[in-house]
Design a protein around this motif. Structure first.
Motif, mmCIF file in Angstrom:
data_model
loop_
_atom_site.group_PDB
_atom_site.id
_atom_site.type_symbol
_atom_site.label_atom_id
_atom_site.label_comp_id
_atom_site.label_asym_id
_atom_site.label_seq_id
_atom_site.Cartn_x
_atom_site.Cartn_y
_atom_site.Cartn_z
ATOM 1 N N GLN A 17 5.709 24.090 -1.742
ATOM 2 C CA GLN A 17 4.888 25.183 -1.240
ATOM 3 C C GLN A 17 3.802 25.521 -2.255
ATOM 4 O O GLN A 17 4.065 25.577 -3.464
ATOM 5 C CB GLN A 17 5.760 26.418 -0.993
ATOM 6 N N LYS A 19 1.587 27.876 -4.320
ATOM 7 C CA LYS A 19 1.761 29.241 -4.798
ATOM 8 C C LYS A 19 0.457 29.761 -5.388
ATOM 9 O O LYS A 19 -0.327 28.989 -5.947
ATOM 10 C CB LYS A 19 2.863 29.292 -5.858
ATOM 11 N N ASN A 184 -1.435 22.373 -6.635
ATOM 12 C CA ASN A 184 -0.358 23.344 -6.817
ATOM 13 C C ASN A 184 -0.705 24.752 -6.349
ATOM 14 O O ASN A 184 0.194 25.527 -5.998
ATOM 15 C CB ASN A 184 0.047 23.392 -8.290
ATOM 16 N N HIS A 185 -2.000 25.081 -6.333
ATOM 17 C CA HIS A 185 -2.393 26.459 -6.025
ATOM 18 C C HIS A 185 -3.467 26.568 -4.945
ATOM 19 O O HIS A 185 -3.880 27.682 -4.623
ATOM 20 C CB HIS A 185 -2.865 27.155 -7.306
#
Length: 211
Positions: A17, A19, A184-185
């Motif tokens: 997921q 984040k 990742n973000h």
């Protein structure tokens, strides 16, 4: 935080997921990149490579227009072009191909080569054999760096080939960090980071160097 980035770059894995990037992580990463890039830029100036940077001339005439463009427009174009395709989705890759046209310059073969690479990735994905995420990050970061060679006036691809790694080293490093953030973000976080980086580099130059 920095160890997390290095571990990721050695063996990139997509998170389950995406984040949000915290303010603390954002500024730690930004500070780490600047700690490397600023001394690197100072050393680059001392090498006397007899190359004029196009931004220096533009800053003399349109400095705040250039600054605003670098902070807002550059991330909006460069992140979808170079980082969006890292999700290996066909729509993202088509966006990368389309936006690459905007980077055509005297060194037209660099964005053309990147477009060819994206078509190759698209074919591999359709065949069910996508390239490794690590290779995609490295290749997109290399092209991201090479595209910035167009900023140097009078650059001779043949005679000055040996200085290319020196000229684009900072952009390559930035590309790696932005790839980590994008995966990742999210893409928006990468755009914000890219804009903040450009702001820190160019606003002092606009105020002090070309005032």
């Amino acid at each position: 935080m920095l160890e997390k980035v290095l571990v990721f770059l050695k063996n990139p894995v997509r998170p389950d997921q995406i984040k949000p990037l915290s303010f603390k992580e954002f500024f730690i990463l930004l500070g780490a990149v600047l700690v490397v890039v600023i001394p690197y830029a100072l050393v680059l100036e001392q090498l006397d490579l007899e190359l004029d940077h196009a931004l220096e001339e533009l800053m003399k005439q349109y400095k705040w227009l250039v600054v605003i463009g670098a902070i807002i427009l550059a991330p909006l174009l460069e992140e979808p072009a170079f980082r969006m395709p890292l999700d290996f989705k066909a729509k993202s890759i088509y966006w990368g191909i389309g936006l690459s046209i905007l980077f055509m310059s005297e060194l037209w073969f660099i964005p053309l080569g990147y477009m060819g690479y994206l078509f190759f990735v698209l074919m591999k994905i359709k065949d069910g054999q996508p390239p490794s995420l690590k290779s995609a990050i490295l290749i997109s970061s290399v092209f991201f760096g090479l595209v910035h060679l167009g900023n140097y006036q009078g650059f001779d691809w043949v005679d000055q080939f040996y200085v290319i790694p020196v000229l684009v080293g900072a952009q390559f490093l930035l590309g790696l960090v932005l790839s980590y953030i994008r995966i990742n973000h999210g893409l928006k976080a990468a755009m914000l980071f890219h804009g903040a980086y450009n702001a820190i580099i160019l606003i002092p130059a606009a105020i002090f160097e070309t005032a």
